[in-house]
Write a protein that holds these residues in place. Structure first.
Motif, mmCIF file in Angstrom:
data_model
loop_
_atom_site.group_PDB
_atom_site.id
_atom_site.type_symbol
_atom_site.label_atom_id
_atom_site.label_comp_id
_atom_site.label_asym_id
_atom_site.label_seq_id
_atom_site.Cartn_x
_atom_site.Cartn_y
_atom_site.Cartn_z
ATOM 1 N N TRP A 123 -48.872 49.944 -64.177
ATOM 2 C CA TRP A 123 -49.119 51.334 -64.144
ATOM 3 C C TRP A 123 -50.370 51.748 -64.964
ATOM 4 O O TRP A 123 -51.197 52.396 -64.712
ATOM 5 N N ASP A 124 -50.515 51.059 -65.946
ATOM 6 C CA ASP A 124 -51.750 51.368 -66.778
ATOM 7 C C ASP A 124 -52.005 50.078 -67.967
ATOM 8 O O ASP A 124 -51.308 49.074 -67.748
ATOM 9 N N GLU A 125 -53.038 50.206 -68.720
ATOM 10 C CA GLU A 125 -53.356 49.243 -69.463
ATOM 11 C C GLU A 125 -52.617 49.081 -70.879
ATOM 12 O O GLU A 125 -52.821 48.014 -71.664
ATOM 13 N N SER A 126 -51.648 49.784 -70.983
ATOM 14 C CA SER A 126 -50.865 49.794 -72.144
ATOM 15 C C SER A 126 -49.943 48.336 -72.037
ATOM 16 O O SER A 126 -49.698 47.797 -71.135
ATOM 17 N N GLU A 127 -49.132 48.167 -73.233
ATOM 18 C CA GLU A 127 -48.285 46.996 -73.279
ATOM 19 C C GLU A 127 -47.217 47.279 -72.166
ATOM 20 O O GLU A 127 -46.700 47.991 -71.905
ATOM 21 N N GLN A 128 -46.914 45.950 -71.720
ATOM 22 C CA GLN A 128 -46.101 45.906 -70.410
ATOM 23 C C GLN A 128 -46.410 46.758 -69.291
ATOM 24 O O GLN A 128 -45.758 46.933 -68.367
ATOM 25 N N GLY A 129 -47.900 46.909 -69.142
ATOM 26 C CA GLY A 129 -48.653 47.449 -68.112
ATOM 27 C C GLY A 129 -48.185 49.072 -67.889
ATOM 28 O O GLY A 129 -48.054 49.370 -66.806
ATOM 29 N N GLY A 130 -47.510 49.699 -68.660
ATOM 30 C CA GLY A 130 -46.824 51.139 -68.684
ATOM 31 C C GLY A 130 -45.638 50.943 -67.864
ATOM 32 O O GLY A 130 -44.834 51.964 -67.530
ATOM 33 N N PHE A 131 -45.057 49.685 -67.546
ATOM 34 C CA PHE A 131 -43.807 49.746 -66.663
ATOM 35 C C PHE A 131 -42.761 49.984 -67.554
ATOM 36 O O PHE A 131 -41.641 50.702 -66.993
ATOM 37 N N SER A 132 -42.628 49.590 -68.807
ATOM 38 C CA SER A 132 -41.489 49.744 -69.901
ATOM 39 C C SER A 132 -41.921 49.697 -71.113
ATOM 40 O O SER A 132 -43.127 49.280 -71.397
ATOM 41 N N SER A 133 -41.169 50.487 -72.012
ATOM 42 C CA SER A 133 -41.573 50.489 -73.461
ATOM 43 C C SER A 133 -40.936 49.193 -74.102
ATOM 44 O O SER A 133 -41.410 49.033 -75.118
ATOM 45 N N GLU A 134 -40.381 48.391 -73.364
ATOM 46 C CA GLU A 134 -39.635 47.219 -73.982
ATOM 47 C C GLU A 134 -39.936 45.888 -73.131
ATOM 48 O O GLU A 134 -40.744 46.193 -72.282
ATOM 49 N N THR A 135 -39.618 44.926 -73.701
ATOM 50 C CA THR A 135 -39.982 43.547 -72.835
ATOM 51 C C THR A 135 -39.262 43.776 -71.582
ATOM 52 O O THR A 135 -37.847 44.053 -71.414
#
Length: 555
Positions: A421-433
């Motif tokens: 979804w975006d460039e944030s950690e985990q690709g914006g898919f989830s806030s966790e692993t």
């Protein structure tokens, strides 16, 4: 086929990997609700959900333990009803994956069936006696490797499973099984579901007598589909299903029909037969099969892909048009170029597939050009089939590197990595692993970047789908292959009595010369180019850029 079905554009959401709303690392129904506008804005109007039912997830939900319960990892039944309501408010329809060739071995039917031969469910599955020496009834193999028969001491019999041993095949010859399945279908249709994609539906009718199957692809066991693909009562059962269920609702019925020829497929879809609306066939998915079948080191030839797709276009009145799904590699890695020309080839592949006659299917992530994983160790994969095949290849003396390369090309994990979804950690898919690692290239390839870029793959998909839905010739027009001997270009026309369009797509990473069809010379308009050119006259002699795709109207 009614109007809404002809205008359907299907977006397949692999729910587990689409969007996590609650931080547990697993995609869920609420996450899907959050992204309904994203799907609608793309131009899709039907969402096909991979299985969301209660399941032990041995085969990622295609092993169903309870057909009338939502798997808690995805949410609740109230969540699903909210999804239905919100989707319908936005003009989106919801299609469920109906897996009724087999169940999970954790389903109550099977738990009872395996106890003995006398209980109510004893004949709900396919049981056969051992051979005199106690071995399996036949040499039939499972699609995932190993034997298709598993022994149960309590019955002193083997049960059939064309897929994993935890996926016993249902006995459709038992009318009580069929009636229970129809009740399940009506449960969801009465709730407001808009149809079903029917998994492995061509396998539901089994032979009365099983025989040893031919050995193929250098396998130890016989071909799993032998005798079971398009079995003796398949059309009787589907006509009954249509009569008892489908005909009573305004819904779409899509059948997955592996190992089905075009001649056989016509029996499923011709309207006067009252069975299904369309089928998923796999002939064009076999163009890069090799010595060991699906998992190979063979690269496809464009001419094979072109010939297969064109054959089906000419054989059926309506097709399911796709190049990828949850069981296949990423299309840009398989049929395009996922390095230098990722963007260009992704756009071209969308043109060549989505503008053929039939229903366009888009698998999540194709619209932003997501790529294969390219893993370095077999332990990085979750795909049950890939692990089994890797071990099989190694047993044949194939080196670790070569076996890994072959698995890398075709593992189903390629399609199942979380949505980027975006460039944030985990690709914006989830806030966790997440349950599966995000493809490491998510910082370069993601929805946020595509939405900002007017020349992105996502925005190009919008243009293609708008063009399709605003031109009757792309809905009803005749398909005709042109330049059938061209080694670089896949070109075809769509035409009605008055209007004609040409779709011209280069599959090579260099510039090529292409002469327009005669009836387009000096009388044409360029409607769409994957390189973003504005409307203009198309030259009678075109010099197609690497992986360029164009759509031209005859004036």
């Amino acid at each position: 086929m009614n109007d809404w079905k002809k205008k359907a554009v299907v977006y397949e959401a692999y729910v587990q990997s689409f969007k996590d709303s609650n931080g547990d690392g697993i995609g869920d129904i609420q996450g899907l609700i959050e992204k309904l506008d994203y799907i609608k804005n793309l131009g899709a109007n039907v969402i096909w959900l991979t299985p969301i039912f209660k399941s032990p997830l041995v085969d990622n939900g295609y092993d169903i333990a309870d057909y009338q319960a939502i798997n808690p990892i995805y949410g609740t039944m109230d969540d699903f009803k909210k999804l239905l309501s919100k989707a319908h408010e936005k003009g989106l329809r919801i299609v469920l994956d109906l897996v009724v060739n087999h169940t999970s071995d954790q389903h109550k039917w099977f738990k009872e069936s395996q106890k003995n031969k006398e209980n109510k469910y004893s004949d709900y599955y396919i049981w056969r006696d051992p051979k005199e020496d106690g071995s399996a009834p036949t040499n039939l193999g499972s699609a995932f490797g190993g034997s298709a028969w598993t022994y149960v001491p309590e019955r002193n019999q083997y049960y059939l499973h064309l897929f994993a041993k935890q996926q016993p095949d249902l006995n459709w010859d038992n009318p009580e099984v069929r009636n229970d399945i129809y009740k399940i279908m009506m449960f969801w249709l009465d709730m407001g579901v808009d149809g079903f994609r029917m998994d492995s539906i061509s396998f539901i009718s089994k032979p009365s007598k099983f025989e040893d199957a031919p050995l193929e692809d250098n396998k130890e066991y016989g071909a799993y589909y032998y005798g079971s693909a398009n079995g003796p009562h398949i059309h009787q059962y589907l006509q009954e299903m249509n009569r008892e269920v489908l005909s009573k609702y305004d819904v779409i019925a899509i059948g997955e029909t592996p190992h089905t020829s075009a001649k056989e497929a016509r029996l499923f879809v011709e309207p006067e037969r009252h069975e299904l609306d369309m089928v998923f066939q796999f002939e064009h998915m076999h163009v890069d099969y090799g010595k060991y079948g699906r998992y190979s080191d063979v690269t496809f030839k464009m001419s094979d892909l072109r010939n297969s797709m064109s054959s089906w276009q000419n054989s059926l009145s309506w097709n399911s048009n796709y190049l990828g799904n949850h069981d296949q590699p990423r299309i840009v890695s398989r049929f395009g170029n996922d390095n230098k020309y990722r963007k260009e080839s992704a756009k071209m592949l969308a043109i060549v597939s989505l503008l053929q006659k039939g229903t366009p299917f888009i698998f999540q992530g194709e619209e932003i050009g997501m790529t294969n994983l390219h893993i370095k160790k077999i332990d990085e994969l979750k795909d049950l089939e890939a692990h089994n095949i890797y071990n099989f290849l190694r047993s044949k003396g194939i080196s670790e590197d070569d076996a890994l390369n072959m698995v890398n090309r075709k593992t189903r994990d390629n399609a199942r990595t979380p949505m980027q979804w975006d460039e944030s950690e985990q690709g914006g898919f989830s806030s966790e692993t997440p349950w599966m690692e995000v493809n490491p290239n998510y910082k370069e390839i993601n929805v946020k970047k595509d939405l900002k870029d007017p020349d992105s793959i996502y925005h190009f998909y919008q243009k293609i789908l708008k063009l399709r839905n605003n031109n009757q010739v792309l809905l009803d027009g005749k398909y005709e292959l042109v330049s059938s001997d061209d080694s670089a270009v896949f070109a075809y026309t769509r035409s009605t009595g008055k209007e004609k369009l040409a779709v011209i797509c280069s599959f090579v990473p260099y510039k090529v010369k292409y002469n327009l069809p005669t009836d387009f010379v000096n009388r044409n308009e360029l409607l769409l180019s994957s390189y973003g050119d504005n409307k203009a006259k198309a030259s009678n002699v075109m010099y197609l850029r690497p992986y360029e795709g164009v759509v031209i109207r005859r004036e």
